[in-house]
Design a protein around this motif. Structure first.
Motif, PDB file in Angstrom:
ATOM      1  N   GLY A 166       0.862  -1.174   0.000  1.00  0.00           N
ATOM      2  CA  GLY A 166       0.000   0.000   0.000  1.00  0.00           C
ATOM      3  C   GLY A 166       0.899   1.225   0.000  1.00  0.00           C
ATOM      4  O   GLY A 166       2.041   1.152   0.463  1.00  0.00           O
ATOM      5  N   VAL A 167       0.362   2.329  -0.509  1.00  0.00           N
ATOM      6  CA  VAL A 167       1.198   3.527  -0.611  1.00  0.00           C
ATOM      7  C   VAL A 167       1.585   4.031   0.786  1.00  0.00           C
ATOM      8  O   VAL A 167       0.889   3.724   1.763  1.00  0.00           O
ATOM      9  N   PRO A 168       2.672   4.793   0.887  1.00  0.00           N
ATOM     10  CA  PRO A 168       3.045   5.357   2.180  1.00  0.00           C
ATOM     11  C   PRO A 168       1.880   6.166   2.759  1.00  0.00           C
ATOM     12  O   PRO A 168       1.230   6.918   2.040  1.00  0.00           O
ATOM     13  N   GLY A 169       1.585   5.954   4.026  1.00  0.00           N
ATOM     14  CA  GLY A 169       0.515   6.694   4.676  1.00  0.00           C
ATOM     15  C   GLY A 169      -0.825   5.974   4.690  1.00  0.00           C
ATOM     16  O   GLY A 169      -1.768   6.411   5.349  1.00  0.00           O
ATOM     17  N   VAL A 170      -0.925   4.844   3.966  1.00  0.00           N
ATOM     18  CA  VAL A 170      -2.200   4.115   3.928  1.00  0.00           C
ATOM     19  C   VAL A 170      -2.487   3.463   5.283  1.00  0.00           C
ATOM     20  O   VAL A 170      -3.639   3.150   5.613  1.00  0.00           O
ATOM     21  N   GLY A 171      -1.439   3.265   6.056  1.00  0.00           N
ATOM     22  CA  GLY A 171      -1.623   2.674   7.377  1.00  0.00           C
ATOM     23  C   GLY A 171      -1.071   1.263   7.506  1.00  0.00           C
ATOM     24  O   GLY A 171      -1.548   0.479   8.332  1.00  0.00           O
ATOM     25  N   LYS A 172      -0.035   0.961   6.738  1.00  0.00           N
ATOM     26  CA  LYS A 172       0.512  -0.394   6.773  1.00  0.00           C
ATOM     27  C   LYS A 172       1.016  -0.780   8.154  1.00  0.00           C
ATOM     28  O   LYS A 172       0.687  -1.849   8.664  1.00  0.00           O
ATOM     29  N   SER A 173       1.816   0.086   8.760  1.00  0.00           N
ATOM     30  CA  SER A 173       2.366  -0.325  10.056  1.00  0.00           C
ATOM     31  C   SER A 173       1.278  -0.373  11.119  1.00  0.00           C
ATOM     32  O   SER A 173       1.283  -1.270  11.963  1.00  0.00           O
ATOM     33  N   THR A 174       0.334   0.550  11.045  1.00  0.00           N
ATOM     34  CA  THR A 174      -0.789   0.523  11.992  1.00  0.00           C
ATOM     35  C   THR A 174      -1.589  -0.763  11.800  1.00  0.00           C
ATOM     36  O   THR A 174      -1.972  -1.431  12.769  1.00  0.00           O
ATOM     37  N   THR A 199      10.274   3.382  15.740  1.00  0.00           N
ATOM     38  CA  THR A 199       9.052   3.771  16.430  1.00  0.00           C
ATOM     39  C   THR A 199       7.832   3.035  15.889  1.00  0.00           C
ATOM     40  O   THR A 199       6.742   3.155  16.431  1.00  0.00           O
ATOM     41  N   ARG A 200       8.002   2.288  14.804  1.00  0.00           N
ATOM     42  CA  ARG A 200       6.852   1.612  14.229  1.00  0.00           C
ATOM     43  C   ARG A 200       6.506   0.348  15.029  1.00  0.00           C
ATOM     44  O   ARG A 200       7.385  -0.322  15.535  1.00  0.00           O
ATOM     45  N   MET A 201       5.243   0.057  15.113  1.00  0.00           N
ATOM     46  CA  MET A 201       4.751  -1.194  15.707  1.00  0.00           C
ATOM     47  C   MET A 201       5.305  -1.438  17.104  1.00  0.00           C
ATOM     48  O   MET A 201       5.769  -2.522  17.429  1.00  0.00           O
ATOM     49  N   VAL A 260      -9.805  -1.767   2.398  1.00  0.00           N
ATOM     50  CA  VAL A 260      -9.833  -0.304   2.496  1.00  0.00           C
ATOM     51  C   VAL A 260      -9.679   0.049   3.977  1.00  0.00           C
ATOM     52  O   VAL A 260     -10.547  -0.264   4.796  1.00  0.00           O
ATOM     53  N   ASN A 261      -8.556   0.681   4.278  1.00  0.00           N
ATOM     54  CA  ASN A 261      -8.272   1.046   5.679  1.00  0.00           C
ATOM     55  C   ASN A 261      -8.847   2.441   5.992  1.00  0.00           C
ATOM     56  O   ASN A 261      -9.314   3.138   5.098  1.00  0.00           O
ATOM     57  N   LYS A 262      -8.803   2.817   7.225  1.00  0.00           N
ATOM     58  CA  LYS A 262      -9.275   4.118   7.718  1.00  0.00           C
ATOM     59  C   LYS A 262     -10.787   4.297   7.551  1.00  0.00           C
ATOM     60  O   LYS A 262     -11.264   5.416   7.335  1.00  0.00           O
ATOM     61  N   ALA A 263     -11.516   3.164   7.618  1.00  0.00           N
ATOM     62  CA  ALA A 263     -12.975   3.237   7.551  1.00  0.00           C
ATOM     63  C   ALA A 263     -13.495   3.648   8.927  1.00  0.00           C
ATOM     64  O   ALA A 263     -14.067   2.850   9.675  1.00  0.00           O
ATOM     65  N   ASP A 264     -13.251   4.893   9.278  1.00  0.00           N
ATOM     66  CA  ASP A 264     -13.689   5.400  10.588  1.00  0.00           C
ATOM     67  C   ASP A 264     -13.933   6.905  10.504  1.00  0.00           C
ATOM     68  O   ASP A 264     -13.541   7.556   9.528  1.00  0.00           O
ATOM     69  N   GLY A 265     -14.594   7.443  11.482  1.00  0.00           N
ATOM     70  CA  GLY A 265     -14.827   8.888  11.571  1.00  0.00           C
ATOM     71  C   GLY A 265     -15.379   9.481  10.275  1.00  0.00           C
ATOM     72  O   GLY A 265     -16.277   8.902   9.644  1.00  0.00           O
ATOM     73  N   CYS A 304     -11.606  -1.795   6.949  1.00  0.00           N
ATOM     74  CA  CYS A 304     -11.237  -1.911   8.357  1.00  0.00           C
ATOM     75  C   CYS A 304     -10.767  -0.560   8.880  1.00  0.00           C
ATOM     76  O   CYS A 304     -10.541   0.367   8.107  1.00  0.00           O
ATOM     77  N   SER A 305     -10.670  -0.477  10.171  1.00  0.00           N
ATOM     78  CA  SER A 305      -9.987   0.652  10.787  1.00  0.00           C
ATOM     79  C   SER A 305      -8.859   0.074  11.625  1.00  0.00           C
ATOM     80  O   SER A 305      -9.097  -0.487  12.699  1.00  0.00           O
ATOM     81  N   ALA A 306      -7.659   0.196  11.098  1.00  0.00           N
ATOM     82  CA  ALA A 306      -6.496  -0.321  11.833  1.00  0.00           C
ATOM     83  C   ALA A 306      -6.347   0.454  13.134  1.00  0.00           C
ATOM     84  O   ALA A 306      -5.988  -0.091  14.174  1.00  0.00           O
ATOM     85  N   PHE A 307      -6.669   1.737  13.038  1.00  0.00           N
ATOM     86  CA  PHE A 307      -6.548   2.647  14.173  1.00  0.00           C
ATOM     87  C   PHE A 307      -7.461   2.214  15.315  1.00  0.00           C
ATOM     88  O   PHE A 307      -7.054   2.149  16.472  1.00  0.00           O
TER      89      PHE A 307
HETATM   90  P1  GDP Z   1       2.264   3.453   6.469  1.00  0.00           P
HETATM   91  O1  GDP Z   1       3.123   4.547   5.941  1.00  0.00           O
HETATM   92  O2  GDP Z   1       1.478   2.822   5.375  1.00  0.00           O
HETATM   93  O3  GDP Z   1       3.002   2.448   7.306  1.00  0.00           O
HETATM   94  O4  GDP Z   1       1.166   4.163   7.410  1.00  0.00           O
HETATM   95  P2  GDP Z   1       1.119   4.348   8.991  1.00  0.00           P
HETATM   96  O5  GDP Z   1       0.688   3.097   9.656  1.00  0.00           O
HETATM   97  O6  GDP Z   1       2.381   4.974   9.446  1.00  0.00           O
HETATM   98  O7  GDP Z   1      -0.097   5.383   9.117  1.00  0.00           O
HETATM   99  C1  GDP Z   1      -0.078   6.634   8.482  1.00  0.00           C
HETATM  100  C2  GDP Z   1      -1.019   7.567   9.214  1.00  0.00           C
HETATM  101  O8  GDP Z   1      -2.353   7.098   9.079  1.00  0.00           O
HETATM  102  C3  GDP Z   1      -0.734   7.662  10.700  1.00  0.00           C
HETATM  103  O9  GDP Z   1      -0.937   8.978  11.114  1.00  0.00           O
HETATM  104  C4  GDP Z   1      -1.774   6.728  11.304  1.00  0.00           C
HETATM  105  O10 GDP Z   1      -2.123   7.102  12.621  1.00  0.00           O
HETATM  106  C5  GDP Z   1      -2.940   6.916  10.360  1.00  0.00           C
HETATM  107  N1  GDP Z   1      -3.821   5.736  10.329  1.00  0.00           N
HETATM  108  C6  GDP Z   1      -3.426   4.446  10.187  1.00  0.00           C
HETATM  109  N2  GDP Z   1      -4.492   3.618  10.233  1.00  0.00           N
HETATM  110  C7  GDP Z   1      -5.577   4.417  10.399  1.00  0.00           C
HETATM  111  C8  GDP Z   1      -6.988   4.152  10.521  1.00  0.00           C
HETATM  112  O11 GDP Z   1      -7.462   3.021  10.501  1.00  0.00           O
HETATM  113  N3  GDP Z   1      -7.809   5.243  10.661  1.00  0.00           N
HETATM  114  C9  GDP Z   1      -7.335   6.511  10.689  1.00  0.00           C
HETATM  115  N4  GDP Z   1      -8.202   7.489  10.825  1.00  0.00           N
HETATM  116  N5  GDP Z   1      -6.017   6.782  10.601  1.00  0.00           N
HETATM  117  C10 GDP Z   1      -5.154   5.767  10.453  1.00  0.00           C
END
Ligand code: GDP
Length: 334
Positions: free
Chosen positions: A62-70, A107-109, A200-205, A238-241
């Protein structure tokens, strides 16, 4: 018998007992390019090979910022809660350029890394993609021998590394943002075709509604992809967060495994991966030897310059260089 730190037999035993320091040392050995270390690494792998192959191998991109590590953290914790042991390995092509790795960021995970049942290893830096891929494949085998039964291989969704990861796992998972089509998401062409599961991540708020639309769009898009008859690419959210929807992803991975085992695809895929690995080893070793040949080294810059300026046909230049390498004249190919 004397035991040197890298004595392969002793190290293999310690890895099999699940000793973490031995596992870390084994992977460091695998990552080393020193000839004597390479020989020890191969002996180690030979000793461990009978104890490998029993894990679920999952690739995540997934692209950077998609939430892979989360996601991987939430996923890893969920899977550990189900009684499994999780190893996370990374293939990060950007580490080649910078020498440091985004994926290696300490700092990840954080929560996952504290778990006894988790092992996280950043990408080896400073190598070619082929080199990184080989070391990751070998690290995967070592982790399996150490009793990790879920292996996650992570990569940034920006280049060729996706194909390398898809070529070493049972299931390839594409993480998406709640947003428009592939281009808006920054997804390279062809990556969709590699996916066995889309999430599809970040399915929240505020993004929950957009996420629903994205799921619908991609459910439609995957019907246009050609895939095996026994597996239709599921699109989940999902919402990884908030750690929601992770259980459904794990269940889907289980369903995929069952389907692939039933029709024999899993062992066929692994056999094909082993064959492809063999050939990539052959290719890379040959190229290394070729580049190391003194006459090739002496003439390559000049011939390359003449080819790029249009003064020499690549076929002729290749034959000249290969002639030096092989020590005989090379006939034209048909
Ligand atoms: P990576 O670059 O793909 O590894 O992404 P990160 O895991 O570092 O997440 C990038 C940003 O997206 C961070 O600020 C996370 O807190 C945020 N984030 C990750 N998962 C979610 C989620 O499920 N919901 C929301 N709202 N934010 C998320």
């Amino acid at each position: 018998m004397t035991t040197t730190p890298n004595d392969p037999a002793a190290l293999a035993e310690a890895v099999r007992r699940g000793e973490r320091r031995a596992l870390a040392r084994a992977i460091t050995l695998i990552e080393s390019t020193r000839a004597d270390h390479r020989a020890q690494a191969e002996a180690l792998l030979a000793a461990l090979l009978p104890h490998t192959g029993n894990s679920v191998r999952v690739g995540i991109t997934g692209v950077p910022g998609v939430g892979k590590s989360t996601f991987i953290e939430a996923f890893g914790l969920h899977v550990i809660g189900r009684g499994h042991k999780v190893a996370v390995l990374a293939i990060d092509p950007t580490s080649q350029r910078t020498g440091g790795s985004i994926l290696g960021d300490k700092t990840r995970m954080v929560d996952l890394s504290r778990e006894e049942e988790a092992f996280i290893r950043p990408s080896p830096a400073g190598a070619t993609l082929g080199g990184v891929a080989r070391r990751t494949r070998e690290a995967m085998l070592v982790c399996e021998a150490a009793g990790f039964d879920v292996i996650v291989v992570e990569t940034v969704g920006v280049g060729q590394s996706e194909t390398a990861v898809a070529d070493m796992v049972d299931l390839f998972l594409l993480l998406l943002l709640p947003a428009g089509g592939d281009e808006l998401q920054g997804i390279k062409k062809g990556i969709m075709e590699l996916a066995d599961v889309i999430v599809v991540n970040k399915a929240d708020g505020d993004l929950a509604n957009t996420a629903r639309h994205t799921v619908a769009d991609y459910r439609h898009a995957v019907t246009l992809l050609r895939h095996g008859a026994d597996w239709r690419v599921p699109v989940l959210s999902c919402s990884a967060f908030e750690k929601r929807g992770i259980d459904a992803v794990w269940d889907t991975i289980g369903a995929h495994r069952t389907a692939m085992e039933k029709n024999g695809t899993r062992s066929a895929r692994r056999a094909e991966q082993a064959r492809a690995w063999l050939w990539s080893e052959i290719r890379e070793t040959l190229i290394d030897a070729f580049r190391a040949n003194p006459q090739v080294r002496a003439e390559l810059p000049d011939l390359e310059a003449r080819v790029t300026s249009g003064g020499l046909i690549p076929t002729a230049a290749a034959r000249t260089l290969l002639g030096h390498f092989l020590g005989r004249e090379v006939a034209a190919r048909d």
